[in-house]
Design a protein around this motif. Structure first.
Motif, short mmCIF file in Angstrom:
data_model
loop_
_atom_site.label_atom_id
_atom_site.label_comp_id
_atom_site.label_asym_id
_atom_site.label_seq_id
_atom_site.Cartn_x
_atom_site.Cartn_y
_atom_site.Cartn_z
N ILE A 220 0.86 -1.18 0.00
CA ILE A 220 0.00 0.00 0.00
C ILE A 220 0.90 1.23 0.00
O ILE A 220 1.68 1.44 0.93
N VAL A 221 0.81 2.02 -1.06
CA VAL A 221 1.70 3.17 -1.24
C VAL A 221 1.03 4.44 -0.76
O VAL A 221 -0.06 4.80 -1.24
N MET A 222 1.67 5.10 0.18
CA MET A 222 1.21 6.41 0.65
C MET A 222 1.93 7.51 -0.14
O MET A 222 3.04 7.29 -0.63
N PRO A 223 1.32 8.68 -0.29
CA PRO A 223 1.97 9.76 -1.05
C PRO A 223 3.33 10.12 -0.47
O PRO A 223 3.49 10.25 0.75
N HIS A 224 4.32 10.26 -1.34
CA HIS A 224 5.66 10.65 -0.92
C HIS A 224 5.67 12.13 -0.53
O HIS A 224 5.01 12.96 -1.17
N ARG A 225 6.41 12.44 0.51
CA ARG A 225 6.41 13.82 0.99
C ARG A 225 7.05 14.80 0.02
O ARG A 225 6.85 16.01 0.12
N ASN A 226 7.83 14.27 -0.96
CA ASN A 226 8.48 15.13 -1.94
C ASN A 226 7.65 15.36 -3.19
O ASN A 226 8.13 15.93 -4.17
N GLY A 227 6.40 14.90 -3.17
CA GLY A 227 5.52 15.23 -4.29
C GLY A 227 5.18 14.05 -5.17
O GLY A 227 5.62 12.91 -4.94
N ILE A 228 4.37 14.33 -6.20
CA ILE A 228 3.83 13.28 -7.05
C ILE A 228 4.91 12.59 -7.87
O ILE A 228 4.86 11.37 -8.10
N GLN A 229 5.92 13.36 -8.35
CA GLN A 229 6.99 12.72 -9.13
C GLN A 229 7.75 11.69 -8.30
O GLN A 229 8.07 10.59 -8.77
N ALA A 230 8.01 12.05 -7.05
CA ALA A 230 8.71 11.12 -6.16
C ALA A 230 7.84 9.90 -5.88
O ALA A 230 8.34 8.76 -5.80
N THR A 231 6.53 10.10 -5.75
CA THR A 231 5.62 8.98 -5.54
C THR A 231 5.63 8.04 -6.72
O THR A 231 5.67 6.81 -6.57
N MET A 232 5.61 8.59 -7.95
CA MET A 232 5.59 7.75 -9.14
C MET A 232 6.92 7.03 -9.34
O MET A 232 6.95 5.89 -9.80
#
Length: 473
Positions: A220-232
């Protein structure tokens, strides 16, 4: 994953046994009720006859093929009892009709009513026995999912207060969705800021070993604190590991601009590792890929030999085939095979996209590209399972990273096998820049949302027109 493969194996073995028992019972009923058994042979002689013994081998294998094409063995971890019942009834009907018109129609029957009774009795036996074992296996799996202690090992990617709240919601859910949370993955080098962590925390660098050693089925992936690019980037790193990847509907909306709620389970989470297509479509598509690619490799062999000779004559320096690493299904890397169309030292200075008047392209290479003949060896990739005949074109990691920086939703193309041809290639053609790759990507995403045999056939017909008209460049 190991758990999914084990469940699929159980389903296949149980269906095989059920088919054998069904045909045995039907042949007993057939002997007693439907055929003229006034001759010298008894029941044992009848069951030991060559035709019946052959049927015991052919019939169960045929039913397994029908079950496979119906999607019974696709994504077995998320099947419901209603799905199993509907699938069993339809598959049994198809199998009964095939058996009747290939074998049973030769039996001596009094009238049409007797023929209908034969089909009906075979169908009923198949449904009762197969549905019984399927209901047992599916119910057992569902009970395991609903028992949080025995659910499927799951890890939360992200160690924030939102992650801890997510774990609390899942654990307090009255109907468990099968998530047995066993720990967190820390996606950053920094120490977690949360203080009430009661589960193990593992560094992102060790995730491959953690997933393997703990038999992790879900992430289960939570949003990365550095933004959407970091999450992807993080999601892309997780794709090759194998577990299902879940994200929140809000994150899905940010990624793709859509608010689809497909594949929702319990706590609202969306599985981004499986395309939203029917199991039967996915299974039939793969079966068609195997059959067509195998035939193509055999029937096109004279053309392969002719192209190979032409390449060696026109461009003697270098090999006939060109292998290049591409990013495929679930972001697993594979070697794509093509006829060589460029000079051997074409990329000695690093990766570079080609253009229409690219001086690196050989004279024979221009012809091959124009008619898309350089792609023909990829039928071997299809047969191996690296690719499909129709699907988004695979790119190199070098360009994948650039595309994700600009359009994070590019990761969605890794939900399906890449293809020899695609809607993007048909409508847009070759891309000479990253921007053009992004533009072509939009067509591929439309394809993923509308996968069907009708769409695949349409794309193949357009591709054939491209080959014969020479519009490949």
């Amino acid at each position: 994953m190991i758990v999914e493969r084990r469940q699929r194996a159980k389903c296949v073995i149980a269906d095989l046994i059920a088919s054998v028992i069904s045909i045995l019972l039907f042949n007993i009923c057939r002997y007693e009720w439907f055929i003229d058994n006034t001759g010298s042979w008894g029941l044992i002689d009848f069951l030991q006859s060559k035709t019946i013994l052959t049927g015991w081998i052919v019939f169960p294998l045929m039913m397994l093929l029908i079950y496979y094409l119906s999607g019974a063995y696709y994504n077995v971890m998320k099947r419901s009892r209603l799905d199993e019942l509907v699938n069993t009834c339809l598959s049994a009907a198809i199998g009964s009709i095939i058996i009747f018109f290939t074998i049973l129609i030769d039996d001596i029957v009094d009238d049409k009513a007797t023929a209908y009774e034969m089909i009906g009795s075979l169908w009923l036996l198949l449904v009762l026995i197969a549905a019984g074992e399927r209901m047992y296996l599916t119910s057992r799996m569902i009970r395991r999912c609903r028992d949080a202690r025995n659910g499927y090992n799951t890890m939360i990617v992200g160690v924030t207060q939102a992650s801890i709240n997510m774990v609390a919601k899942i654990n307090k859910s009255p109907r468990s969705s099968g998530f047995n949370i066993i720990g967190y993955i820390n996606p950053t080098k920094d120490a977690p800021t949360a203080t009430d962590i009661d589960l193990p925390v593992y560094p992102i660098d060790d995730i491959a070993d953690v997933v393997r050693d703990n038999n992790v089925v879900n992430l289960i992936v939570m949003p990365h604190r550095n933004g959407i690019q970091a999450t992807m980037r993080m999601i892309n790193q997780l794709f090759p590991l194998g577990p299902s990847i879940f994200i929140s509907p809000i994150l899905m909306h940010i990624i793709s601009g859509k608010s689809s709620f497909g594949n929702v389970r319990g706590e609202p989470l969306i599985d981004v590792t499986h395309p939203d297509i029917s199991p039967s479509t996915a299974s039939c598509k793969r079966a068609a890929d195997i059959v067509v690619s195998a035939l193509a490799l055999v029937l096109l062999m004279p053309l392969y030999i002719g192209i190979a000779i032409a390449i060696k004559l026109k461009s003697p320096n270098g090999g006939i085939l060109y292998l290049q690493e591409r990013v495929g299904y679930r972001k697993k890397h594979f070697k794509i095979i093509k006829f060589r169309t460029m000079q051997p030292d074409a990329e000695e200075n690093g990766p570079a996209l080609s253009s229409t008047d690219d001086p690196r392209i050989t004279s024979i290479g221009k012809v091959l590209r124009k008619y898309r003949l350089d792609e023909l060896p990829q039928f071997w990739n299809v047969l191996k399972g690296d690719m499909s005949i129709v699907g988004p074109r695979p790119e190199r990691e070098y360009y994948v990273r650039q595309i994700i920086e600009k359009v994070p939703y590019y990761s969605l193309v890794h939900n399906v096998r890449p293809g020899i041809t695609s809607w993007g290639m048909v409508k847009y053609g070759y891309a000479t820049t990253v921007e053009q790759m992004i533009e072509r990507l939009r067509y591929d995403l439309v394809y993923i949302e509308n996968i069907s045999f009708g769409v695949d056939i349409k794309i193949i017909l357009y591709t054939i027109r491209t080959v014969f008209t020479g519009r490949g460049i």
